[in-house]
Structures are given as structure tokens and as C-alpha cells.
Motif scaffolding. Structure first.
Motif, PDB file in Angstrom:
ATOM      1  N   VAL A   5       0.830  -1.210   0.000  1.00 25.63           N
ATOM      2  CA  VAL A   5       0.000   0.000   0.000  1.00 25.63           C
ATOM      3  C   VAL A   5       0.858   1.250   0.000  1.00 25.63           C
ATOM      4  N   MET A   6       1.927   1.250   0.792  1.00 31.11           N
ATOM      5  CA  MET A   6       2.810   2.407   0.875  1.00 31.11           C
ATOM      6  C   MET A   6       3.481   2.677  -0.471  1.00 31.11           C
ATOM      7  N   PHE A   7       3.964   1.620  -1.113  1.00 28.81           N
ATOM      8  CA  PHE A   7       4.604   1.781  -2.412  1.00 28.81           C
ATOM      9  C   PHE A   7       3.615   2.337  -3.438  1.00 28.81           C
ATOM     10  N   ALA A   8       2.408   1.780  -3.434  1.00 25.41           N
ATOM     11  CA  ALA A   8       1.390   2.254  -4.383  1.00 25.41           C
ATOM     12  C   ALA A   8       0.982   3.687  -4.078  1.00 25.41           C
ATOM     13  N   ALA A   9       0.843   4.027  -2.784  1.00 27.58           N
ATOM     14  CA  ALA A   9       0.441   5.380  -2.404  1.00 27.58           C
ATOM     15  C   ALA A   9       1.492   6.400  -2.818  1.00 27.58           C
ATOM     16  N   GLY A  10       2.770   6.068  -2.619  1.00 26.08           N
ATOM     17  CA  GLY A  10       3.839   6.969  -3.043  1.00 26.08           C
ATOM     18  C   GLY A  10       3.848   7.185  -4.549  1.00 26.08           C
ATOM     19  N   THR A  11       3.620   6.092  -5.281  1.00 25.88           N
ATOM     20  CA  THR A  11       3.588   6.196  -6.740  1.00 25.88           C
ATOM     21  C   THR A  11       2.435   7.076  -7.210  1.00 25.88           C
ATOM     22  N   LEU A  12       1.247   6.840  -6.666  1.00 21.85           N
ATOM     23  CA  LEU A  12       0.069   7.611  -7.065  1.00 21.85           C
ATOM     24  C   LEU A  12       0.189   9.072  -6.645  1.00 21.85           C
ATOM     25  N   LEU A  13       0.802   9.306  -5.465  1.00 24.87           N
ATOM     26  CA  LEU A  13       0.984  10.684  -5.013  1.00 24.87           C
ATOM     27  C   LEU A  13       1.896  11.444  -5.978  1.00 24.87           C
ATOM     28  N   LEU A  14       2.990  10.809  -6.395  1.00 24.67           N
ATOM     29  CA  LEU A  14       3.890  11.459  -7.349  1.00 24.67           C
ATOM     30  C   LEU A  14       3.209  11.704  -8.692  1.00 24.67           C
ATOM     31  N   LEU A  15       2.428  10.753  -9.147  1.00 26.32           N
ATOM     32  CA  LEU A  15       1.727  10.924 -10.421  1.00 26.32           C
ATOM     33  C   LEU A  15       0.742  12.079 -10.358  1.00 26.32           C
ATOM     34  N   SER A  16       0.014  12.180  -9.236  1.00 26.67           N
ATOM     35  CA  SER A  16      -0.982  13.246  -9.119  1.00 26.67           C
ATOM     36  C   SER A  16      -0.323  14.619  -9.029  1.00 26.67           C
ATOM     37  N   HIS A  35       3.549  21.392  -3.518  1.00 26.18           N
ATOM     38  CA  HIS A  35       4.048  20.638  -4.652  1.00 26.18           C
ATOM     39  C   HIS A  35       5.436  20.061  -4.344  1.00 26.18           C
ATOM     40  N   ILE A  36       6.326  20.884  -3.800  1.00 26.89           N
ATOM     41  CA  ILE A  36       7.701  20.440  -3.517  1.00 26.89           C
ATOM     42  C   ILE A  36       7.728  19.406  -2.395  1.00 26.89           C
ATOM     43  N   ILE A  37       7.058  19.723  -1.271  1.00 33.17           N
ATOM     44  CA  ILE A  37       7.068  18.803  -0.129  1.00 33.17           C
ATOM     45  C   ILE A  37       6.348  17.506  -0.468  1.00 33.17           C
ATOM     46  N   GLY A  38       5.293  17.594  -1.266  1.00 35.33           N
ATOM     47  CA  GLY A  38       4.573  16.396  -1.674  1.00 35.33           C
ATOM     48  C   GLY A  38       5.446  15.441  -2.466  1.00 35.33           C
ATOM     49  N   LEU A  39       6.307  15.994  -3.325  1.00 34.57           N
ATOM     50  CA  LEU A  39       7.229  15.153  -4.087  1.00 34.57           C
ATOM     51  C   LEU A  39       8.219  14.432  -3.167  1.00 34.57           C
ATOM     52  N   VAL A  40       8.739  15.160  -2.184  1.00 37.42           N
ATOM     53  CA  VAL A  40       9.663  14.543  -1.218  1.00 37.42           C
ATOM     54  C   VAL A  40       8.962  13.408  -0.471  1.00 37.42           C
ATOM     55  N   ILE A  41       7.732  13.652  -0.049  1.00 34.70           N
ATOM     56  CA  ILE A  41       6.974  12.629   0.680  1.00 34.70           C
ATOM     57  C   ILE A  41       6.705  11.418  -0.208  1.00 34.70           C
ATOM     58  N   GLY A  42       6.371  11.660  -1.476  1.00 35.85           N
ATOM     59  CA  GLY A  42       6.130  10.545  -2.388  1.00 35.85           C
ATOM     60  C   GLY A  42       7.349   9.667  -2.563  1.00 35.85           C
ATOM     61  N   VAL A  43       8.538  10.281  -2.726  1.00 35.33           N
ATOM     62  CA  VAL A  43       9.774   9.509  -2.858  1.00 35.33           C
ATOM     63  C   VAL A  43      10.054   8.729  -1.573  1.00 35.33           C
ATOM     64  N   MET A  44       9.868   9.369  -0.422  1.00 32.84           N
ATOM     65  CA  MET A  44      10.107   8.688   0.850  1.00 32.84           C
ATOM     66  C   MET A  44       9.152   7.520   1.040  1.00 32.84           C
ATOM     67  N   MET A  45       7.918   7.659   0.588  1.00 31.27           N
ATOM     68  CA  MET A  45       6.959   6.556   0.682  1.00 31.27           C
ATOM     69  C   MET A  45       7.449   5.326  -0.089  1.00 31.27           C
ATOM     70  N   ILE A  46       7.953   5.556  -1.291  1.00 31.79           N
ATOM     71  CA  ILE A  46       8.430   4.438  -2.108  1.00 31.79           C
ATOM     72  C   ILE A  46       9.605   3.728  -1.438  1.00 31.79           C
ATOM     73  N   PHE A  47      10.541   4.503  -0.893  1.00 31.32           N
ATOM     74  CA  PHE A  47      11.689   3.878  -0.235  1.00 31.32           C
ATOM     75  C   PHE A  47      11.327   3.280   1.126  1.00 31.32           C
ATOM     76  N   LEU A  48      10.322   3.841   1.793  1.00 34.27           N
ATOM     77  CA  LEU A  48       9.922   3.339   3.111  1.00 34.27           C
ATOM     78  C   LEU A  48       9.202   1.999   3.018  1.00 34.27           C
ATOM     79  N   ALA A  49       8.677   1.671   1.866  1.00 33.10           N
ATOM     80  CA  ALA A  49       7.934   0.415   1.724  1.00 33.10           C
ATOM     81  C   ALA A  49       8.788  -0.785   2.132  1.00 33.10           C
ATOM     82  N   ARG A  50      10.073  -0.750   1.803  1.00 34.54           N
ATOM     83  CA  ARG A  50      10.970  -1.862   2.174  1.00 34.54           C
ATOM     84  C   ARG A  50      11.052  -2.021   3.687  1.00 34.54           C
TER      85      ARG A  50
END
Length: 549
Positions: free
Chosen positions: A29-40, A66-81
Motif C-alpha cells: 500500500v505504501m509503495f502504491a500510495a507513493g507512486t500515485l501521489l507522485l503521479l498526481s 508541490h515540492i514537499i509532496g514530491l519529497v513525501i512521495g519519494v520517501m513513501m516508495i523507499f519506506l515500503a521496504r
């Protein structure tokens, strides 16, 4: 078994299953949420909501979100592990990222659906805290190539998708400083830079971050309780705990302990647990839980067949790594043709006026300078340096703890070995075996013969000549890969280590050969890293600390 017990067992199984599945589900879910957040965030703001965004949200807030959201999206993808690995601190960070992502979705483009979905994820995560029970540093996780590739590939695909969406917009340098509600392309370009910088910072932190902390070593205050338990142990290997180069896990009453070394994510127990059997078994399970909490791999090095049932219960796979030569001193005989060579050795050293003596530990101090000279000369001749972990090293505070057997020629100590006695006198073994390079040939054979006689006089049952590495591993057509590899090394590895010569030398004493095993959490793929960890631990300089785990 009663219905109540059946229900309790079923609940336990279901709870264990949920504990394993929940982290995997939330990682996905975290990986998918980060991906969708970045896309949006990287796609244009919906024209239908643009009038409301302009009315209710200041431009500075939109750009910041916009800037902080991108940082959060990247962190979500890496946090999934980390969620997948059940890291406790990842639970806290995931909760914060879900909440922050929900707020930023509203403050960027009033994306109510995104905010609601992220909030639901946060609410579902709250009661699952117990499933994330590994206490480990997020940034000390070992790099998993599959996770790293998947994360970077996903981010690269998102960026490529953004360039595809905006390909119809002609590029101009002025885009980088164009700040307006409808400057979607400009925000995308700046967003790509933010994503790349975020990835670079995470990578740099991993490369140059704070070094991992390892559990502390025993201090001077622990030596007395250690000596008390070791002196009553039936396994001579317990004396290795007094080297103070391994972590010690005690039971509450300090009547039993396990010694282990830490090399990266490998936790290697040296030998077998020391103390009463029930307490020692409980410590093994406690250490397994500790290793699981730290996302480490637990293994047991140089264990006897007697411990195999326990290591199998712990979920470990034993691999034979050699055999230990055990001489039954009650049956050892120099008579007949087989003892001729030994009788000649004894006669030759009697002609040299050689004497044998076992010096008690409390009487050792006056002899320490000469023992140090012999040790240094031996190391220099062998082009070797002191080892640790599975072997002792010549340190004054360690040498003073045990009796030392010496051979004198004309009153001068020319060879020595420090001894590991056992209280029940079932076994006597030795640790360091060193001699002056100027000594006559076969001086160590003379020392061994005298020690066997000494064991018989003192009432010991067996004398150990130590282990012959890789001995007794037969490579048959249906043998496992390890046995085939080890057999080849044993036969053709003489240029690096005299495997066959060492076993042949010890075979002269007609010992009983007892197998020794290395129990690891898996098959050959888990054995190799564990063996490398043993090598690293043996080559490491001992560290001292003022605390004990």
C-alpha cells in the motif's frame, strides 16, 4: 487437548499469520500510495477545480505543497521496504507520511479523494503497531537489489511519463522561474529536480551516515560472574568468553550465557550455550528473537551433535565443517609398533634434559615475559598475527586466567600451551600452542604426549587435540553442494591451508573423531555469508566497552 486449547492454538496461528501478512500488505500500500501521489503531483491540476484552487489556496502554498509532496512521495516508495521488514520506527514514519500526504493533497489542488484514501490508510495502520516489532535503524537496512531496482525503475518511469505528458510544450529557460497557478510544466521541471535531489540525499546519507552501533562487549565487572560460570562448565569452549571480544547474553540469574559475535547483519554464536540446559535453551530462543528484532541472521558455529536437536528446533540448517580429535587418555598406549615413534620422541627429549610442567594460573606472572617472547617469535616465523573470536590471543589478562603447560630445555621455556580445564574432568583441551623457532623438531608432539599423561594422572576422560577443518566431508553423487565444494577445497587447498596434513598429524594419536557443525538459517546461500562473517570476526581487533548487553 480441550476445545479451549484448540481455540487458543488457532488464535495463535492466526495471530502469527496476521503478524507476517500485515507488514507485507502495508508495504504494498505504501509503495502504491507513493507512486500515485507522485503521479498526481507531476500531472496538471484538474481544470475543473482550478477556480476553487485560485480562490482558496495562496500560490505560495500550492508551490510549497508541490515540492514537499514530491519529497513525501519519494520517501513513501523507499519506506515500503522498511515496512516489509517490520521495522518499528517505519510504522511511526509511515503514519506521519500518510497524514502529511493527505494534508498536502488538499493544500495543493483540493484533492479530496486522495486525502481521504491516505487518511484511511493511516487509520488502518494505527491498530497494527504490534506487527512492526523489529527495533532497527531504518537507514542501516542492508541494500536489497530487487527493492532498489524496483524503486528506482518506478521513479524513472514516473519521470518519463511526465515528460511524455508535457512533450507538446516548447522548452524555454524562463520555465524554471515561472510561478503561477497554471504553470504546470514549470512545476513539473522543478519537481524532477526535487525528486533527483531527494534520491541523492538518501543515497549520500546511506554512504556517509553514522556508523552502525553494535552491541557492547563485557566489561571488567562481568569477568567475575563469567569466570564463575565458565569454571563450572563441561564444555571447554566456554573459556573463549573471557577474551571479551564477543557479546554476552545472560539469563536473569547469571547462571547461563551465550557468547556471539556481530558482523553486519550476521549474528554468529561461538560454540554452545553455557550453563544449565533449561536456561541455555531459553537463552537460544531469546537470542533468536533479538536477532529477528534487529533483522539479523542468527547462526551457531562449531556445535556438537548433541546440540543438533535444538538448532533444528530453532529453524537452522546444520552443515558439517570438520571433526574434532578426542583422545581417550584411559586407552592411550605407547606399547607396540604403533607407539614406536612416540617412544622415540620421548626418549630424544629426555636426552635433551627436557622437562614438562603445568604452571597454575596464580603462579604464571613471573613467566609471562618469556612466554611473550616465545609467542612473538612464533608469530613472526609464521608471518601471522593474533586472531580472535574462535581462538584465543596472547594477552596478559587472558593468559593469567588459565593454567599453562610448558616444555623447558635446560631450564628455558621453549614451548607452551594454555589449557582449558573442565570441572567435571570429562575433557581437557588447549587453546594457544606456540614454540620457539629454535626448538628441536617434534617439540609439540612431546608436549602433546606429556599432556595426555597429565590428563590420565589428573583423572580426565579425554584430551582434545582440536578440530581438523573440512575433515570427514565426503562428496558423493547425491551429496549437497557444500559437501562437494568442501571436499574439493580439502583435497586441493593445500597451498592455502594444510588440511590433509593437519588431520594426518592428529590421526597419529588415534583419536575418536567427533563431527562439528555450522548451523545457519538456510541452505548454501546462507552458509557463505555466515562463513565470511566468521572470518571477519576472527580477523577483527577486539573492542572494549564499559557496558554489557
Amino acid at each position: 487437548m480441550t476445545a479451549l486449547q484448540h481455540r487458543a492454538n488457532l488464535n495463535h496461528i492466526l495471530f502469527d499469520f496476521a503478524t507476517r501478512m500485515i507488514p507485507a500488505a502495508f508495504a504494498t500500500v505504501m509503495f502504491a500510495a507513493g507512486t500515485l501521489l507522485l503521479l498526481s503531483i507531476l500531472t496538471p491540476i484538474d481544470p475543473a477545480v482550478m477556480p476553487m484552487v485560485q480562490k482558496w489556496l495562496p500560490l505560495g502554498l500550492v508551490e510549497f505543497s508541490h515540492i514537499i509532496g514530491l519529497v513525501i512521495g519519494v520517501m513513501m516508495i523507499f519506506l515500503a521496504r522498511a515496512l516489509w521488514e517490520r521495522i518499528e520506527s517505519a510504522w511511526y514514519l509511515a503514519l506521519m507520511l500518510f497524514c502529511a500526504g493527505a494534508v498536502l493533497s488538499l493544500t495543493r489542488e483540493l484533492a479530496l479523494i486522495n486525502a481521504v484514501l491516505l487518511t484511511i490508510c493511516a487509520l488502518l495502520l494505527i491498530p497494527c503497531k504490534g506487527a512492526f516489532n523489529r527495533r532497527s535503524n531504518l537507514l542501516s537496512l542492508s541494500i536489497n537489489p530487487l527493492w532498489a531496482f524496483t524503486s528506482l525503475f518506478t521513479l524513472a518511469l514516473i519521470i518519463w511519463g511526465g515528460f511524455y505528458v508535457y512533450q507538446h510544450v516548447p522548452y524555454a529557460h524562463s520555465m524554471w522561474i515561472d510561478f503561477s497557478y497554471r504553470a504546470n510544466t514549470s512545476r513539473f521541471l522543478r519537481g524532477v529536480v526535487v525528486i533527483i535531489v531527494t534520491i541523492a540525499l538518501i543515497t549520500l546519507y546511506r554512504l556517509f551516515g553514522i556508523a552502525r552501533q553494535t552491541p557492547p562487549m563485557p566489561d571488567a565487572e562481568d569477568m567475575e560472574p563469567l569466570k564463575a560460570v565458565v569454571s563450572g562448565a563441561s564444555n571447554p569452549q566456554a573459556w573463549l568468553a573471557l577474551l571479551r571480544d564477543k557479546q554476552i547474553l545472560w539469563n536473569d540469574a547469571r547462571t547461563a550465557f551465550i557468547m556471539y559475535g556481530v558482523s553486519g547483519k550476521q549474528w554468529v554464536v561461538m560454540g554452545e550455550p553455557v550453563g544449565p540446559r533449561t536456561e541455555a535453551t531459553a537463552l537460544c530462543w531469546e537470542l533468536k528473537e533479538m536477532a529477528a528484532m534487529a533483522n539479523a541472521r542468527l547462526s551457531f558455529y562449531q556445535v556438537s551433535p548433541a546440540l543438533l536437536p535444538l538448532v533444528l528446533d530453532l529453524g537452522l540448517w546444520p552443515y558439517k565443517i570438520g571433526e574434532e580429535a578426542m583422545v581417550d587418555v584411559r586407552c592411550f598406549d605407547l606399547a607396540g609398533k604403533k607407539g614406536y615413534g612416540f617412544r622415540q620422541t620421548l626418549k630424544r627429549f629426555e636426552g635433551l634434559n627436557a622437562t614438562f610442567e603445568v604452571i597454575a594460573s596464580e603462579e604464571l606472572e613471573p613467566h609471562m615475559p618469556r612466554l611473550k617472547q616465545v609467542s612473538d617469535a612464533w608469530l613472526q616465523t609464521k608471518s601471522a598475527r593474533e586472531k580472535s573470536y574462535s581462538l584465543g590471543s596472547f594477552k596478559a589478562d587472558y593468559m593469567r586466567l588459565t593454567p599453562v603447560a610448558v616444555v623447558r630445555l635446560e631450564g628455558e621455556i621453549m614451548a607452551f600451551a594454555n589449557l582449558w580445564p573442565t570441572q567435571d574432568k570429562t575433557l581437557l583441551t588447549l587453546d594457544l600452542m606456540r614454540y620457539d623457532p629454535a626448538s628441536p623438531p617434534s617439540i609439540m608432539e612431546y608436549l602433546f604426549l606429556q599432556l595426555i599423561a597429565y590428563c590420565r594422572e589428573q583423572g580426565y576422560g579425554h584430551f582434545s587435540l582440536g578440530m581438523a577443518p573440512l575433515a570427514g566431508l565426503e562428496a558423493k553423487p547425491l551429496s549437497r553442494a557444500w559437501y562437494k565444494i568442501a571436499s574439493v577445497i580439502y583435497q586441493f587447498g593445500g597451498d592455502f591451508y594444510n588440511f590433509e596434513g593437519l588431520r594426518a598429524y592428529k590421526e597419529k594419536f588415534k583419536p575418536d573423531w567427533e563431527p562439528r557443525y555450522f548451523a545457519v538459517p538456510g541452505q548454501e546461500a546462507a552458509l557463505m555469508p555466515a562463513l565470511l562473517a566468521v572470518v571477519a570476526l576472527g580477523s577483527r581487533k577486539p573492542q572494549r566497552s564499559s557496558h554489557v548487553r
